[in-house]
Write an enzyme that holds these catalytic residues in place. Structure first.
Site, PDB file in Angstrom:
ATOM      1  N   CYS A  91      -1.095   3.464   1.593  1.00  0.00           N
ATOM      2  CA  CYS A  91      -1.121   3.935   0.214  1.00  0.00           C
ATOM      3  C   CYS A  91      -2.561   3.930  -0.327  1.00  0.00           C
ATOM      4  O   CYS A  91      -3.360   4.754   0.060  1.00  0.00           O
ATOM      5  CB  CYS A  91      -0.164   3.103  -0.639  1.00  0.00           C
ATOM      6  SG  CYS A  91       0.267   3.888  -2.204  1.00  0.00           S
ATOM      7  N   HIS A 200       5.100   2.453   2.478  1.00  0.00           N
ATOM      8  CA  HIS A 200       4.701   1.050   2.628  1.00  0.00           C
ATOM      9  C   HIS A 200       5.508   0.347   3.719  1.00  0.00           C
ATOM     10  O   HIS A 200       6.570  -0.231   3.442  1.00  0.00           O
ATOM     11  CB  HIS A 200       4.910   0.304   1.304  1.00  0.00           C
ATOM     12  CG  HIS A 200       3.906   0.612   0.256  1.00  0.00           C
ATOM     13  ND1 HIS A 200       2.817  -0.194  -0.001  1.00  0.00           N
ATOM     14  CD2 HIS A 200       3.808   1.645  -0.607  1.00  0.00           C
ATOM     15  CE1 HIS A 200       2.099   0.326  -0.986  1.00  0.00           C
ATOM     16  NE2 HIS A 200       2.684   1.448  -1.377  1.00  0.00           N
ATOM     17  N   GLU A 202       4.998  -2.451   5.074  1.00  0.00           N
ATOM     18  CA  GLU A 202       5.087  -3.901   4.850  1.00  0.00           C
ATOM     19  C   GLU A 202       6.268  -4.289   3.981  1.00  0.00           C
ATOM     20  O   GLU A 202       6.669  -5.456   3.942  1.00  0.00           O
ATOM     21  CB  GLU A 202       3.772  -4.433   4.248  1.00  0.00           C
ATOM     22  CG  GLU A 202       3.568  -4.177   2.762  1.00  0.00           C
ATOM     23  CD  GLU A 202       3.070  -2.792   2.433  1.00  0.00           C
ATOM     24  OE1 GLU A 202       2.620  -2.583   1.285  1.00  0.00           O
ATOM     25  OE2 GLU A 202       3.135  -1.891   3.302  1.00  0.00           O
TER      26      GLU A 202
END
Length: 234
Positions: A91, A200, A202
């Protein structure tokens, strides 16, 4: 050998980063030893890979990532990448890599001019780069997005990226959340060791949170970091 089995991965921290600790948690869960690296550091510690996390570096003033690209740590990241080190931008990290010219293209405001936050489906276009080595071409991964910008490239550059195979992730048909050119969700550099994506990973490493698909990307990074650390140790 224990240290190599648990490779060190640098996680850059800029003023305004807010996914740095999430990235570190995910990397640790996948067997890495995350090392936080403050943006003002002129050199990287001994690491096998680097992650530029999401957030709002320097408050996203000017263009997103436009100030962060001048951070001392980014010179070290550029040197690390030039030496073949794996670098992943997520991002805002993707935006910084584009501003630093480590990745092609640019990020511009969402087509809707509204911030989007939702799970999206992305399709794997390549599996021969470290970050996607645990995937197969055509795999569809569910990973959340939370951003106000999407990928943009002029038609000539876009055609070049298509020809050179640098478009590595696309939003699945009909799911493009930001109006990005050619449904691009992620790109890599010509060598394949630097990759950026808007979703994302994560936030998608535990099925309890909705999806574990992001773990495939980060685990590929950890594998590459371990391989690099082993090569360095020998």
């Amino acid at each position: 050998m224990a240290e190599v089995d648990k490779p060190r991965v640098g996680v850059l921290v800029f003023p305004g980063s807010n996914d740095d600790r999430d990235a570190a948690w995910a990397l640790r869960a996948l067997g890495a030893d995350p090392v936080m690296v403050w943006h003002a550091e002129p050199e990287l510690p001994e690491v096998g890979a680097v992650v530029l996390p999401g957030g709002f570096s320097y408050g996203d003033y000017l263009r997103c990532g436009a100030i962060a690209r001048f951070a001392p740590a980014m010179r070290a990241v550029a040197e690390f990448a030039a030496a073949g080190g794996p670098v992943l931008g997520i991002c805002n990290g993707f935006q910084i890599l584009c501003e630093a010219r480590l990745l092609p293209g640019a990020l511009r405001a969402n087509e809707s001019l509204a911030f989007v936050c939702e799970d999206v489906e992305v399709q794997v276009e390549r599996s021969d780069i470290p970050f996607l080595a645990r995937c197969a071409v055509g795999d569809r991964l569910v990973i959340p997005v939370k951003h106000g910008e999407g990928f943009f490239a002029a038609p000539e550059l876009l055609a070049e990226l298509e020809t050179e195979g640098q478009i590595v992730l696309r939003y699945a048909e009909g799911t493009n959340p930001n109006g990005s050119a050619a449904d691009v969700a992620g790109v890599c550099n010509p060598a394949g060791n630097v990759m950026g994506l808007m979703p994302h990973p994560e936030h998608a490493v535990d099925p309890l949170l909705g999806s574990g698909d992001g773990a495939l990307i980060l685990a590929g990074l950890v594998d590459a970091a371990r391989e690099r650390s082993l090569a360095t140790a020998s």
